[in-house]
Design an enzyme around this catalytic site. Structure first.
Site, PDB file in Angstrom:
ATOM      1  CG  ASP A  95      -2.034  -1.026   1.136  1.00 21.74           C
ATOM      2  OD1 ASP A  95      -1.966  -1.899   0.246  1.00 21.74           O
ATOM      3  OD2 ASP A  95      -2.976  -0.958   1.948  1.00 21.74           O
ATOM      4  CE  LYS A 156      -5.097   1.900   2.678  1.00 22.32           C
ATOM      5  NZ  LYS A 156      -3.979   1.268   3.410  1.00 22.32           N
ATOM      6  CE  LYS A 184      -6.526  -1.662   2.453  1.00 22.06           C
ATOM      7  NZ  LYS A 184      -5.184  -2.170   2.818  1.00 22.06           N
TER       8      LYS A 184
END
EC number: 4.1.2.4
Length: 217
Positions: A95, A156, A184
């Site tokens: 991430d 994300k 996400k």
């Protein structure tokens, strides 16, 4: 029981432990819970990747870590080194916080190189953290376009340090990305109801430290 109660959230969840005060015992607990509930992944700080991999290597639970976290303002070479070290330690998902300052000043090429090098050099699943709460609509569009070109697997919403995921932002990212990547949602997801709303809006993964609360029906 209703359809709401029966829906299995576990495959959507990145069970998250990013507290800088976390100890090995906290990581062991996080990984044990992820194995028990069959969550998609655990997300831990880079220092704990090897430990998580050792604890989960006989399970299907993936090990994710964060890169350039939480600001995104690390040098590109530092981010790449951090990413490569994480992959060498066994992480299969990263991430990565994009460089928000470069994005806001319109330096698209620098933002692209920063994230594209990690996608190209590591070959693992990369989720670009956009920090949607601090971006304008135009900046969100630009960030999505850059990240798609760079080859990310997921967009994300948030680090959780500057606010969290909203249904509106998940819908927007889904629309802007034209379903080319996963979405996400992360930050502030504390209830099952929230989780289901975000999934209905288009989230394909949920990052939360409150995973066990989400599993209560």
């Amino acid at each position: 029981m209703t359809e709401h109660d029966l829906f299995d959230l576990a495959p959507y969840i990145d069970h998250t432990q990013l507290d800088p005060l976390a100890t090995r015992a906290d990581i062991e607990r996080c990984c044990g819970e992820a194995e028990q509930w069959k969550f998609a992944a655990v997300c831990v700080m880079p220092v704990w990747v090897k430990t998580a991999v050792q604890l989960l290597h006989r399970t299907p639970v993936k090990v994710c870590t964060v890169i350039g976290f939480p600001s995104g303002a690390h040098t590109s070479s530092t981010k790449l080194y951090e990413a490569q070290e994480a992959v060498d330690s066994g992480a299969t998902e990263l991430d990565v916080v994009i460089n928000l300052g470069w994005l806001k000043e319109g330096n698209s090429e620098a933002v692209y190189r920063d994230i594209a090098q990690i996608c190209a050099e590591t070959g693992v699943t990369v989720k670009a953290i956009l920090e949607t709460t601090v971006l304008t609509e135009e900046e969100k569009q630009l960030a999505v376009d850059i990240c798609l070109d760079a080859g990310v697997a997921f967009l994300k919403t948030s680090t959780g340090w500057r606010g969290g995921a909203t249904v509106a932002d998940v819908r927007l990212l889904k629309r802007l990305s034209r379903d080319r990547v996963g979405i996400k949602a992360s930050g502030g997801i504390r209830t099952r109801e929230q989780a289901l709303e975000l999934i209905n809006a288009g989230a394909t993964r949920l990052g939360t430290s409150r995973s066990l609360d989400l599993m209560q029906v």
